[in-house]
Design an enzyme around this catalytic site. Structure first.
Site, mmCIF file in Angstrom:
data_model
loop_
_atom_site.group_PDB
_atom_site.id
_atom_site.type_symbol
_atom_site.label_atom_id
_atom_site.label_comp_id
_atom_site.label_asym_id
_atom_site.label_seq_id
_atom_site.Cartn_x
_atom_site.Cartn_y
_atom_site.Cartn_z
ATOM 1 N N LYS A 120 1.047 -1.384 0.045
ATOM 2 C CA LYS A 120 0.053 0.084 0.166
ATOM 3 C C LYS A 120 0.862 1.173 0.068
ATOM 4 O O LYS A 120 0.694 2.142 -0.742
ATOM 5 C CB LYS A 120 -0.953 -0.105 1.334
ATOM 6 N N ASP A 138 -6.595 1.376 1.070
ATOM 7 C CA ASP A 138 -6.458 1.388 2.523
ATOM 8 C C ASP A 138 -7.766 1.349 3.042
ATOM 9 O O ASP A 138 -8.802 0.567 2.080
ATOM 10 C CB ASP A 138 -6.127 2.954 2.851
#
Length: 210
Positions: A120, A138
């Site tokens: 991420k 997220d």
């Protein structure tokens, strides 16, 4: 949910916010990397308060190393998990100097090899600092993708892969920011603001309040 509906969803996002970006404050790829490292399980507002004091003092790998771990922690102590994050920052700075001439590498594998940097975080840096059309999933993007049925999935990687496949290419560069902002301010976890949602009529969430 189909291709036509997804096209309309992202056209509305683009019309409402043509040039979205992260809410983290940064002026270089390195500053962005440090801000994202600090942002895990923390708010962008909290991170910005800390980096507003840190970056004028140290905003390069060597300058942060010169501060030392204790020095870095003085600036990050208001952020959750600051001890671990500060350790990762120091280790990351050392690796950047040793392996990358002090520069943030524009390379997923090299980014993910840095302490505290997962897929991420690497995607945020690649997208926001280097302009890659990638998706950093997220909690906000995961929730919005599943709620609306834009790209439902059981884990973040499945959602990421579906978003990359389903979102029309013209929107991929900015989709990451639109979805985060939508989840942060409208499609909230506990109480989605359906009455002011600009994609209310296109969303497939069964718990819609409007």
């Amino acid at each position: 949910m189909n291709k036509t509906i997804r096209q309309e969803i992202f056209e509305r996002f683009r019309a409402a916010n043509p040039h979205p970006t992260t809410e983290l404050n940064f002026s270089s790829p390195f500053e962005l990397l440090i801000a994202v490292l600090l942002s895990a399980q923390a708010t962008d507002v909290g991170v910005n308060k800390a980096t507003a004091k840190l970056f004028p003092v140290a905003n390069t790998p060597q300058a942060l190393l010169d501060l030392g771990l204790e020095g870095v922690m003085e600036y990050t102590k208001t952020i959750g998990l600051y001890k671990t994050k500060s350790k990762h920052i120091i280790e990351t700075c050392q690796i950047l100097l040793n392996r990358h001439q002090g520069e943030v590498p524009e390379n997923r594998e090299a980014l993910e090899a840095l302490p505290g940097v997962g897929r991420k975080t690497a995607n945020v840096v690649l997208n926001t600092a280097f302009g890659w059309p990638v998706m950093a999933v997220d909690t906000h993007i995961f929730r919005v993708s599943n709620r609306t049925k834009i790209a439902p999935g059981k884990d973040v990687r499945e959602v990421e892969d579906k978003l990359m496949r389903f979102i029309p290419k013209e929107f991929l560069m900015d989709a990451h920011h639109w979805l985060i902002l939508h989840g942060r301010y409208t499609c909230k976890a506990l109480k989605p603001q359906c009455e002011r949602c600009l994609i209310n009529d296109l969303c497939e969430y069964k718990g819609k309040t409007v």
